[in-house]
Design an enzyme around this catalytic site. Structure first.
Site, PDB file in Angstrom:
ATOM      1  N   THR A 185       0.533  -1.048   0.363  1.00 52.51           N
ATOM      2  CA  THR A 185      -0.051   0.121  -0.012  1.00 52.51           C
ATOM      3  C   THR A 185       0.881   1.096   0.009  1.00 52.51           C
ATOM      4  OG1 THR A 185      -2.199  -0.885   1.319  1.00 52.51           O
ATOM      5  CG2 THR A 185      -1.506   1.429   1.373  1.00 52.51           C
ATOM      6  N   GLY A 215     -11.270  -1.800   3.598  1.00 53.06           N
ATOM      7  CA  GLY A 215      -9.925  -1.828   3.943  1.00 53.06           C
ATOM      8  C   GLY A 215      -9.640  -0.825   4.744  1.00 53.06           C
ATOM      9  N   ASP A 216      -8.729  -0.017   6.028  1.00 51.95           N
ATOM     10  CA  ASP A 216      -8.502   1.243   6.374  1.00 51.95           C
ATOM     11  C   ASP A 216      -7.706   2.335   5.292  1.00 51.95           C
ATOM     12  OD1 ASP A 216      -6.440  -0.721   6.072  1.00 51.95           O
ATOM     13  OD2 ASP A 216      -5.188   1.031   7.301  1.00 51.95           O
ATOM     14  N   THR A 235      -0.638   1.831   7.102  1.00 52.37           N
ATOM     15  CA  THR A 235       0.029   1.189   6.402  1.00 52.37           C
ATOM     16  C   THR A 235      -0.270  -0.611   6.990  1.00 52.37           C
ATOM     17  OG1 THR A 235       0.835  -0.524   4.384  1.00 52.37           O
ATOM     18  CG2 THR A 235       2.301   0.477   5.918  1.00 52.37           C
ATOM     19  N   GLY A 236      -0.897  -1.586   6.582  1.00 52.92           N
ATOM     20  CA  GLY A 236      -1.084  -2.730   7.233  1.00 52.92           C
ATOM     21  C   GLY A 236      -1.970  -3.848   7.822  1.00 52.92           C
ATOM     22  N   GLY A 238      -5.696  -4.172   7.824  1.00 51.31           N
ATOM     23  CA  GLY A 238      -6.582  -2.591   7.925  1.00 51.31           C
ATOM     24  C   GLY A 238      -7.446  -3.088   9.173  1.00 51.31           C
TER      25      GLY A 238
HETATM   26  N1  ASP Z   1      -4.237  -1.546   4.726  1.00 58.35           N
HETATM   27  C1  ASP Z   1      -4.558  -2.121   3.559  1.00 58.35           C
HETATM   28  C2  ASP Z   1      -5.817  -2.776   3.720  1.00 58.35           C
HETATM   29  O1  ASP Z   1      -6.209  -2.971   4.672  1.00 58.35           O
HETATM   30  C3  ASP Z   1      -3.490  -2.898   3.438  1.00 58.35           C
HETATM   31  C4  ASP Z   1      -2.225  -2.549   3.371  1.00 58.35           C
HETATM   32  O2  ASP Z   1      -2.183  -1.276   4.255  1.00 58.35           O
HETATM   33  O3  ASP Z   1      -1.450  -2.834   2.675  1.00 58.35           O
HETATM   34  O4  ASP Z   1      -6.875  -2.721   2.702  1.00 58.35           O
END
Ligand code: ASP
Length: 317
Positions: A185, A215-216, A235-236, A238
């Protein structure tokens, strides 16, 4: 003082294993955009909002990041993208969810912000709005790369865990593609010459995500936040960032704890909910933090003419 910081996603478990063959291209992308846009920000040629939009657009164009071209594939084997953007001085915001055709989802979110109301558009309506606002639409397969198709096939064959991320692919699927440690992301935060802050985040989400999953990244307050004191892009995994209102919570802690501790506190909060990841934040004084609790996070900063980019725990790539 002007600042532009970017991330290209966090991921991976265990000790840092060094750069992969694809990392120079990612680092080069960040380096180039920080050089160009940092200078334009310093010259007053663009403001914070346009700087984060252009920074994210550049990473949406880089096929090795999980946003725009090169987004991960959902359960149907298609690309569905989310993005959001926020400006600090008036807390204006724009977000798009599950777009499938807009060449730059972050530009559509930017246009939503400029329109003023509503804050969030979904799916076909968001793509159509983007087209009316001058954003080019592509057929969905234009966003799909061989790397992502291969990751998706592994996910599909495994049936181990719907909604696995790139990172989970690495941990759970034990795949042999050397180039898939991160989630990918992308995001950007900026402080411009007039002291204005902005934050932007864009993603393809998670490999194999179920139909309709959000997601977030497009959720203001979870993946993206900006007020007149701090700008944040996360990022992470979500769901954990949504459940902790991660980006807004950083702003809350920032008042009391300062930026460094606030960033760490947010990551400590998301971790027990399965929320591995990282974030970038800049405050109105120009302090920047880029914490992560995964093996790596692609990240870079332009600050008063200096550019630093990194992947692993050290800045040195
Ligand atoms: N946060 C993003 C999601 O959950 C994924 C990511 O950060 O790689 O869609």
């Amino acid at each position: 003082m002007v600042v532009l910081a970017v991330h290209g996603g966090a991921g991976g478990d265990g000790p840092w294993r060094g750069l992969t063959q694809a990392d120079p291209a990612r680092l080069d992308c960040m380096q180039r955009l920080l050089h160009d846009l940092g200078q334009r920000l310093a010259d007053g040629d663009i403001d914070a909002l346009e700087a984060v939009t252009l920074a994210v657009e550049a990473m949406e164009d880089e096929p090795l990041f999980n946003a725009g071209v090169g987004s991960v594939l959902d359960a149907n084997g298609e690309v569905t993208m989310d993005a959001s953007i926020m400006r600090g001085n008036d807390r204006s915001a724009g977000a798009v969810v599950n777009v499938q055709h807009a060449s730059h989802p972050i530009r559509v979110a930017n246009r939503v912000l400029h329109q003023g109301w509503p804050v969030m558009l979904v799916g076909e309506a968001a793509d159509a709005f983007g087209e009316r606002e001058g954003v080019t639409l592509h057929p969905n397969d234009r966003f799909i790369t061989e790397l992502r198709r291969a990751q998706w096939q592994k996910w599909k064959a495994s049936t181990l865990r719907p909604g696995a991320t790139d990172e989970d692919d690495e941990a759970v699927l034990d795949h042999d593609l050397e180039d898939t440690p991160g989630m990918g992301t992308v995001g950007a935060v900026a402080l411009d010459r007039s002291g204005q802050l902005a934050a932007a985040t864009s993603t393809g989400g998670m490999t194999g995500k179920p139909d309709g999953r959000v997601g977030d990244t497009p959720i203001i307050g979870a993946g993206t936040w900006c007020d007149d004191r701090v700008a944040v892009s996360c990022t992470g995994v979500g769901e954990a960032f949504i459940r902790t209102c991660a980006a807004r919570t950083l702003a809350f802690h920032h008042e009391r704890l300062g930026l460094d501790k606030a960033g760490q506190r947010v990551l400590d909060d998301v971790a027990p909910l399965g929320g591995r990841g990282g974030l970038i934040a800049v405050d109105a004084e120009g302090h920047v933090v880029l914490p992560f609790q995964t093996m790596l996070m692609y990240r870079g900063v332009y600050q008063n003419g200096d550019i630093n980019v990194g992947v692993g725990p050290d800045w040195e790539p």
